[in-house]
Motif scaffolding. Sequence first.
Motif: not given
Length: 783
Positions: A476-484, A498-501
């Motif tokens: 959740g935090m990764a998708h949000f921060l990448v958008r920022q 690997l989980r993020l990838r």
Amino acid sequence: MVALGRPWPLEELAQITGGQLLGPNQVVRYLAWDTRALQGGENVLFVALRAARDGHTYLEEAFARGAVASLCEKPLPGPHTQLVVPDTWQALWKWATAWRKTLSYPLLAITGAIGKTWVKEWLAYLLEGDLITVRSPGSFNSRLGVPVSILSFPREAEVGLVEVGFTEPGEITLHAEMVAPTWGLLTADSSRHLEAFPDKETRAREAFQLFATAEWIVAPQEPAYLTTAPQSRMRWVGETGDFRWQAQAPYEGLWRLPDGRWLPVRLPEKSPFAWQNALLAAAAAYQIGVPAEHLQARLATLPPLPHRLQWIYDAEGRLWIDDTYHADKESVLAALQEIAPLQALHPVVILSDFAPYTSAAHEEVVAFLRAHFPPEKVHLIGPLFSQTGWGNRYPDRETFLREARLAGRVFFVKGSRRHALETVLPHLMGQGLAPELRIDWEKVYRNLAYLRSHLPPGTRILAMLKAEAYGGGDLGMAHFLVRQGVDYLGVAYAREALRLREAGLTVPIVVFYPGQEPIALYQTAELEVAVGTWEALAYWAGQVPLHVEFDTGMGRMGFLPEELPSVIRFLQEKKAQVRGLFSHLAQAEAPCHPATQQQKQRFAALYEAFKQAFPEALGHLLNTAGVLSLGKEAAYDMVRIGIGLYGALPPLEEATSLYAPILRVREYTEGQLLNYGFSAQLPRTGKVATVAIGYGDGLLRGGAHSNSHFFWQGQKLPILPPLNMDLTLVFAGDLPLSPGEPVEVWGPTRPLRAFAEAWNTTPYEALVRLSRRVRRIYSWGAL
């Protein structure tokens, strides 16, 4: 409950509304209309409104929960302070109208079929730094929301933004008199609420009545507006309007101003609807007086879409994207456009029938679904969807619950209010009541913006997401921060990367503690690694991109400064891909400490020599505390930001709240012995509540003692120790709490930093300890 723009003596309010004051005069500072949100000790005025439920039936509860006075039509017997009026709705509107007339700053009114809250929030952001701006809270745009918004406005500001909704003819007239806007903004047209009007042109004429006093009106060039607008006051946004744009890439385009200039702009969103809303907000900001160059820079960092989307991670790590608040054709298509890029996660789509309730509208949505999702992943609920002949179809919600077979890791749920899909979510997740960690993306966003303001322009940001983003949920935090617009993600171990990838994230990722794992695994996932030992350097050099760590004094990891020449020589011999060099400050919050100064000096020397050999390498020294204390002087090329995003360090804003539900309430007599070992004794006769949270959820068992407490509606609930694995007993006295209601562990009443101090721990540990069975709920502006 909202804070009023100024304290109000009830005697003055009686004069405005023509009411009769019963009881002593009180000064009220907050306004409440729902007892569930009422917190005592705040000088709250409860207004009893007649709607689907009659607020007068809750007057006793309002006073029990701490209201100091009520605005009502039928007073309660007894000594309560009550302002009695013939009609509470009329009194509320009179009050708001009177307050509006005292405000000296201009108001911009925003109305339209869709996108009002979205445009309002983006316009407020674009005005930041140039004008002191106040705005309607949340989506307060109804016959209640508009007067409440105006009453929340302070006496001093430079511009106010008022969101106004309407669903039937004549409704806008009341709002026009109350708001009396200086300027106007009309958002996109749609088929929403059209059933109350014969056609879009009639509804457009109704909307323009709001702007009778407006000097100018910003609006998109849509047919219904073009034929009904007061042309001399219009500022059009569109292909041939006063403000135009040309898309050049998914996130980039050109923006034309009324003076003929074309400015290149970039947005963090790529949907056409997002671009239109962004440029409507930018046009209004330009009209108000914000320089175009300021807007050009701010458009690139607009905050996330203020949809009502919530991201919920359940105990099994599945993601549920909850958008069950409302559904019409436009909002369904806009939401599906956002979900479509998550194809790598194979999302399951669950939709109900929506407005307009026509076959044509539903066929259009099904056509989009056919193009982007396999039929076995789509579940359609309602009689209109049942006629489409595609996907998994169910005539009603009950049939769906009985027959649907759902398999996946990501689920998107959206439906109209008549289908009440929000009641389905707990069944789908296979969970009843559970603790919830609520993460406010608005505050995370503001913390990120605050930290960016402490950095030189162009400084890259690496967001640390180790330990599941410090307990907040890595995906959740990764998708949000990448958008920022963060440039890098950082994790401790390869399995986290690997989980993020696997979740579809393509941004560069640094693994800070790689073992001697299969090199092909890292190469396939395009991971970068941190190396700070000769063993790691020998294993990884020439295989994957490297960030070389130097120990400038912390003594934890990294090469010693005197090893620099040998490290550089080895890297050159191996023809290594060098992406960065870094170190870590041991006491970044103490920038003047001699040890910190020494670390800075050592890194400065290392950086200068290393960059001569590898000029493209990114130097990074500072963590969150370092950015706050040394951001302007020691940022180098990149900084690493972690738990500070949650506001764990002052002056950042606290962005998390932890709640747990009440399972049972029972009254016991004074002196009763309870809990394991009968170790808790009741101080007096009163209620005991069983709360669904314990050390199995991550709370420190030793932190729960006789002086520890939770909160309910701002009131202390002393803990009756010991803490159990799943449960906690609290003493509630005579408070009117009920099973199912949430209890605050930390949050608005006692933020995380204060909780950590009271429980003899740190914000880091308190967050990271939270177990997977605590739901992570992400939303914009709601703790």
